[in-house]
Design a protein around this motif. Structure first.
Motif: not given
Length: 157
Positions: A33, A148, A76-77, A55, A31, A153
């Motif tokens: 972030i 997520l 993704n976040l 990540c 992911p 994700s």
């Protein structure tokens, strides 16, 4: 403006998946972030926490920069502080939720406005979840994993 014309924001939002620096949100192996908080000390603690995980990280110091990074990278976040200069976290969250291209972007609001206000306002603006400051990193870990997964994700390892 003619309603049939595309705005500059619509053009920016239309960045092709293959042109995104970290690739498309749905095809990433880990992911991406975005940590968006104007408090450098808190951002540093968040960065230290996530650096130990598998990540990629981006950082923003205000709402306008956060929105720009969201548009350019489609993370993704987003761990998003509510009270920031330029644009509030609520304004950023509202923008993201108004554009389908960000359907895979999870948002966790991070704020010290109090649990009752968070519980009432975060869903109104489209946040996936919220965490009150000060917070426990174990709670953050659980909420990150949940949002997520909900947004399809890659998991945080």
């Amino acid at each position: 403006m003619d309603p049939n014309e595309k705005s500059a924001a619509d053009s920016i939002d239309a960045i092709a998946d293959e042109d995104l620096p970290f690739g498309a949100p749905t095809t990433r192996e880990r992911p991406l972030i975005l940590l968006a908080d104007d408090d450098s000390e808190l951002r540093g603690m968040l960065k230290a926490h996530f650096t130990r995980r598998d990540c990629d990280l981006l950082e923003s110091v205000d709402g306008a920069d956060a929105l720009e990074k969201i548009i350019e990278h489609r993370p993704n976040l987003v761990v998003l502080d509510v009270m920031m200069p330029e644009l509030t976290g609520w304004e950023v969250c509202k923008y993201v939720r108004q554009h389908d291209i960000y359907e895979h972007t999870a948002i966790i609001m991070l704020t010290g406005i109090g649990p009752t206000n968070n519980e009432l306002t975060s869903p109104l603006f489209g946040a996936d979840d919220y965490i009150d400051k000060p917070f426990d990193f174990e709670e953050l870990k659980v909420k990150v994993a949940k949002v997520l997964e909900q947004r399809q994700s890659p998991p945080l390892r």
